[in-house]
Design a protein around this motif. Structure first.
Motif, PDB file in Angstrom:
ATOM      1  N   LEU A   3       0.824  -1.280   0.185  1.00  0.00           N
ATOM      2  CA  LEU A   3       0.088   0.107  -0.185  1.00  0.00           C
ATOM      3  C   LEU A   3       0.871   0.872  -0.145  1.00  0.00           C
ATOM      4  CD1 LEU A   3      -2.616  -1.110   2.910  1.00  0.00           C
ATOM      5  CD2 LEU A   3      -3.004  -1.315   0.372  1.00  0.00           C
ATOM      6  N   LYS A   4       0.196   1.863  -0.880  1.00  0.00           N
ATOM      7  CA  LYS A   4       1.342   3.557  -1.011  1.00  0.00           C
ATOM      8  C   LYS A   4       0.043   4.369  -0.263  1.00  0.00           C
ATOM      9  CE  LYS A   4       4.730   1.958  -4.718  1.00  0.00           C
ATOM     10  NZ  LYS A   4       4.862   1.320  -5.683  1.00  0.00           N
ATOM     11  N   LYS A   5       0.711   5.030  -0.023  1.00  0.00           N
ATOM     12  CA  LYS A   5      -0.214   6.347   0.375  1.00  0.00           C
ATOM     13  C   LYS A   5       0.720   7.913   0.353  1.00  0.00           C
ATOM     14  CE  LYS A   5      -1.499   3.795   4.222  1.00  0.00           C
ATOM     15  NZ  LYS A   5      -1.749   4.030   5.419  1.00  0.00           N
ATOM     16  N   SER A   6      -0.821   8.795  -0.436  1.00  0.00           N
ATOM     17  CA  SER A   6      -0.122  10.368  -0.421  1.00  0.00           C
ATOM     18  C   SER A   6      -1.180  11.066   0.089  1.00  0.00           C
ATOM     19  CB  SER A   6       0.626  10.633  -1.785  1.00  0.00           C
ATOM     20  OG  SER A   6      -0.636  11.126  -2.738  1.00  0.00           O
ATOM     21  N   PHE A   7      -1.341  12.540   1.012  1.00  0.00           N
ATOM     22  CA  PHE A   7      -2.335  13.115   1.184  1.00  0.00           C
ATOM     23  C   PHE A   7      -2.498  14.397   0.689  1.00  0.00           C
ATOM     24  CE2 PHE A   7      -1.295   9.972   4.700  1.00  0.00           C
ATOM     25  CZ  PHE A   7      -2.268   9.603   5.593  1.00  0.00           C
ATOM     26  N   SER A   8      -3.652  14.559   0.644  1.00  0.00           N
ATOM     27  CA  SER A   8      -3.832  16.083  -0.163  1.00  0.00           C
ATOM     28  C   SER A   8      -3.561  16.860   0.875  1.00  0.00           C
ATOM     29  CB  SER A   8      -5.229  16.345  -0.527  1.00  0.00           C
ATOM     30  OG  SER A   8      -6.081  16.403   0.544  1.00  0.00           O
ATOM     31  N   LYS A   9      -3.033  17.975   0.184  1.00  0.00           N
ATOM     32  CA  LYS A   9      -2.941  18.751   0.461  1.00  0.00           C
ATOM     33  C   LYS A   9      -3.423  19.999   2.185  1.00  0.00           C
ATOM     34  CE  LYS A   9       0.140  21.128  -3.413  1.00  0.00           C
ATOM     35  NZ  LYS A   9       0.382  22.920  -3.043  1.00  0.00           N
ATOM     36  N   ASP A  10      -4.735  19.391   1.430  1.00  0.00           N
ATOM     37  CA  ASP A  10      -5.356  20.195   3.013  1.00  0.00           C
ATOM     38  C   ASP A  10      -5.919  19.080   4.117  1.00  0.00           C
ATOM     39  OD1 ASP A  10      -7.318  18.516   2.051  1.00  0.00           O
ATOM     40  OD2 ASP A  10      -8.617  19.950   1.220  1.00  0.00           O
ATOM     41  N   LYS A  11      -4.970  17.838   4.029  1.00  0.00           N
ATOM     42  CA  LYS A  11      -5.212  16.458   4.479  1.00  0.00           C
ATOM     43  C   LYS A  11      -6.609  16.411   4.045  1.00  0.00           C
ATOM     44  CE  LYS A  11      -0.716  17.538   6.702  1.00  0.00           C
ATOM     45  NZ  LYS A  11       0.249  18.311   5.422  1.00  0.00           N
ATOM     46  N   VAL A  16      -4.886   6.094  -2.343  1.00  0.00           N
ATOM     47  CA  VAL A  16      -3.782   4.368  -2.415  1.00  0.00           C
ATOM     48  C   VAL A  16      -3.454   4.537  -3.514  1.00  0.00           C
ATOM     49  CG1 VAL A  16      -4.175   2.478  -0.204  1.00  0.00           C
ATOM     50  CG2 VAL A  16      -4.554   4.769   0.467  1.00  0.00           C
ATOM     51  N   THR A  17      -2.468   3.716  -3.181  1.00  0.00           N
ATOM     52  CA  THR A  17      -1.982   2.974  -4.320  1.00  0.00           C
ATOM     53  C   THR A  17      -2.213   1.182  -4.250  1.00  0.00           C
ATOM     54  OG1 THR A  17      -0.877   4.634  -5.368  1.00  0.00           O
ATOM     55  CG2 THR A  17      -1.202   2.118  -6.628  1.00  0.00           C
ATOM     56  N   LYS A  58      -5.338   2.716  -8.154  1.00  0.00           N
ATOM     57  CA  LYS A  58      -5.388   4.012  -7.145  1.00  0.00           C
ATOM     58  C   LYS A  58      -6.940   4.474  -6.694  1.00  0.00           C
ATOM     59  CE  LYS A  58      -1.160   5.685  -8.639  1.00  0.00           C
ATOM     60  NZ  LYS A  58      -0.578   7.490  -8.927  1.00  0.00           N
ATOM     61  N   LEU A  59      -6.797   4.577  -6.014  1.00  0.00           N
ATOM     62  CA  LEU A  59      -8.313   5.134  -4.720  1.00  0.00           C
ATOM     63  C   LEU A  59      -7.865   6.600  -4.316  1.00  0.00           C
ATOM     64  CD1 LEU A  59      -9.970   2.307  -3.658  1.00  0.00           C
ATOM     65  CD2 LEU A  59     -10.118   3.083  -5.988  1.00  0.00           C
ATOM     66  N   GLU A  60      -8.734   7.601  -3.758  1.00  0.00           N
ATOM     67  CA  GLU A  60      -8.637   8.471  -3.572  1.00  0.00           C
ATOM     68  C   GLU A  60      -9.884   8.181  -2.728  1.00  0.00           C
ATOM     69  OE1 GLU A  60      -8.329  13.021  -4.514  1.00  0.00           O
ATOM     70  OE2 GLU A  60     -10.343  12.349  -4.104  1.00  0.00           O
ATOM     71  N   LEU A  61      -9.569   8.123  -1.071  1.00  0.00           N
ATOM     72  CA  LEU A  61     -10.248   8.205   0.018  1.00  0.00           C
ATOM     73  C   LEU A  61     -10.359   8.869   0.733  1.00  0.00           C
ATOM     74  CD1 LEU A  61      -9.152   3.661   0.538  1.00  0.00           C
ATOM     75  CD2 LEU A  61     -11.368   5.196  -0.930  1.00  0.00           C
ATOM     76  N   ASP A  62     -11.175   8.880   1.800  1.00  0.00           N
ATOM     77  CA  ASP A  62     -11.067   9.895   3.002  1.00  0.00           C
ATOM     78  C   ASP A  62     -10.163   9.125   4.076  1.00  0.00           C
ATOM     79  OD1 ASP A  62     -13.698  11.770   1.545  1.00  0.00           O
ATOM     80  OD2 ASP A  62     -15.288  10.608   2.148  1.00  0.00           O
ATOM     81  N   ALA A  63      -9.333  10.992   4.182  1.00  0.00           N
ATOM     82  CA  ALA A  63      -8.942  10.507   5.431  1.00  0.00           C
ATOM     83  C   ALA A  63      -9.300  10.609   6.474  1.00  0.00           C
ATOM     84  CB  ALA A  63      -7.718  11.736   5.274  1.00  0.00           C
ATOM     85  N   ASP A  64      -8.623   9.736   7.539  1.00  0.00           N
ATOM     86  CA  ASP A  64      -8.417   9.378   8.877  1.00  0.00           C
ATOM     87  C   ASP A  64      -9.894   8.602   9.080  1.00  0.00           C
ATOM     88  OD1 ASP A  64      -6.716  11.823   9.947  1.00  0.00           O
ATOM     89  OD2 ASP A  64      -7.943  12.578   9.572  1.00  0.00           O
TER      90      ASP A  64
END
Length: 105
Positions: A3-11, A16-17, A58-64
Protein backbone atom coordinates in the motif's frame (compact mmCIF):
# COMPACT_ATOMS: atom_id res chain seq x y z
CA UNK A 1 1.60 -6.75 -2.01
CA UNK A 2 1.80 -3.23 -0.73
CA UNK A 3 0.00 0.00 0.00
CA UNK A 4 1.37 3.41 -0.94
CA UNK A 5 -0.29 6.53 0.48
CA UNK A 6 -0.15 10.24 -0.31
CA UNK A 7 -2.26 13.00 1.18
CA UNK A 8 -3.89 16.07 -0.33
CA UNK A 9 -2.56 19.46 0.76
CA UNK A 10 -5.60 20.02 2.98
CA UNK A 11 -5.12 16.50 4.43
CA UNK A 12 -8.78 15.60 3.83
CA UNK A 13 -8.10 12.99 1.14
CA UNK A 14 -5.64 10.13 0.91
CA UNK A 15 -4.69 8.56 -2.41
CA UNK A 16 -3.88 4.90 -1.82
CA UNK A 17 -2.15 2.76 -4.43
CA UNK A 18 -2.95 -0.92 -3.93
CA UNK A 19 -0.30 -3.18 -5.49
CA UNK A 20 -0.22 -6.96 -5.93
CA UNK A 21 3.30 -7.99 -6.91
CA UNK A 22 3.91 -10.31 -9.85
CA UNK A 23 5.00 -13.10 -7.53
CA UNK A 24 1.83 -12.75 -5.44
CA UNK A 25 -0.35 -12.53 -8.56
CA UNK A 26 1.18 -15.65 -10.06
CA UNK A 27 -0.73 -16.59 -13.21
CA UNK A 28 -3.72 -14.38 -12.37
CA UNK A 29 -5.68 -13.02 -15.31
CA UNK A 30 -7.62 -10.44 -13.31
CA UNK A 31 -7.64 -9.04 -9.79
CA UNK A 32 -10.37 -6.93 -8.22
CA UNK A 33 -10.16 -4.82 -5.08
CA UNK A 34 -13.19 -5.42 -2.89
CA UNK A 35 -13.94 -3.42 0.25
CA UNK A 36 -15.81 -0.84 2.27
CA UNK A 37 -15.03 1.87 -0.29
CA UNK A 38 -16.99 0.13 -3.08
CA UNK A 39 -19.76 -1.57 -1.06
CA UNK A 40 -17.87 -4.88 -1.34
CA UNK A 41 -18.49 -5.08 -5.08
CA UNK A 42 -16.52 -7.91 -6.65
CA UNK A 43 -16.43 -6.17 -10.05
CA UNK A 44 -16.30 -2.37 -9.55
CA UNK A 45 -12.58 -1.88 -8.85
CA UNK A 46 -10.32 -3.82 -11.21
CA UNK A 47 -6.55 -3.64 -10.83
CA UNK A 48 -4.52 -2.97 -13.98
CA UNK A 49 -1.80 -5.43 -14.94
CA UNK A 50 1.60 -3.84 -15.49
CA UNK A 51 4.40 -4.92 -17.82
CA UNK A 52 6.24 -6.50 -14.88
CA UNK A 53 3.24 -8.74 -14.09
CA UNK A 54 2.13 -6.79 -11.03
CA UNK A 55 -1.39 -5.40 -10.67
CA UNK A 56 -2.30 -2.00 -9.21
CA UNK A 57 -5.04 0.56 -8.76
CA UNK A 58 -5.20 4.03 -7.14
CA UNK A 59 -8.16 5.17 -5.06
CA UNK A 60 -8.83 8.53 -3.46
CA UNK A 61 -10.27 7.89 -0.01
CA UNK A 62 -11.34 10.14 2.86
CA UNK A 63 -8.52 10.73 5.33
CA UNK A 64 -8.57 9.72 9.01
CA UNK A 65 -10.59 6.55 8.41
CA UNK A 66 -10.07 2.80 8.29
CA UNK A 67 -11.20 0.75 5.30
CA UNK A 68 -11.49 -3.05 5.21
CA UNK A 69 -10.65 -4.80 1.95
CA UNK A 70 -9.49 -7.98 0.22
CA UNK A 71 -8.28 -8.92 -3.24
CA UNK A 72 -10.38 -11.24 -5.42
CA UNK A 73 -8.14 -13.11 -7.84
CA UNK A 74 -9.70 -14.53 -11.02
CA UNK A 75 -13.15 -14.30 -9.46
CA UNK A 76 -12.59 -17.20 -7.08
CA UNK A 77 -9.61 -16.79 -4.74
CA UNK A 78 -9.58 -14.27 -1.88
CA UNK A 79 -6.30 -12.83 -0.60
CA UNK A 80 -5.32 -10.29 2.02
CA UNK A 81 -2.62 -7.69 1.55
CA UNK A 82 0.55 -8.95 3.24
CA UNK A 83 1.50 -5.39 4.17
CA UNK A 84 -1.87 -4.09 5.34
CA UNK A 85 -1.93 -1.67 8.25
CA UNK A 86 -3.81 -4.24 10.32
CA UNK A 87 -6.28 -7.14 10.05
CA UNK A 88 -9.74 -7.65 11.53
CA UNK A 89 -12.02 -10.70 11.61
CA UNK A 90 -14.44 -10.80 8.68
CA UNK A 91 -18.06 -10.85 9.86
CA UNK A 92 -19.22 -13.53 7.38
CA UNK A 93 -16.38 -16.03 7.20
CA UNK A 94 -13.55 -17.69 9.07
CA UNK A 95 -11.03 -15.24 7.62
CA UNK A 96 -9.58 -11.81 8.30
CA UNK A 97 -9.97 -8.68 6.23
CA UNK A 98 -7.05 -6.39 5.49
CA UNK A 99 -7.33 -2.81 6.73
CA UNK A 100 -5.83 0.37 5.28
CA UNK A 101 -5.67 3.33 7.67
CA UNK A 102 -5.76 6.74 6.00
CA UNK A 103 -4.40 8.75 8.91
CA UNK A 104 -1.59 11.19 8.20
CA UNK A 105 0.95 10.67 10.96
Amino acid sequence: MSLKKSFSKDKKKCTVTFVVSSEAAGNAQKINLVGDFNCWSSTDTALVKGRDGSFSVKLELDADKEYQFRYLIDGSRWENDWKADKYVPAPYSNADNSVVITKNI
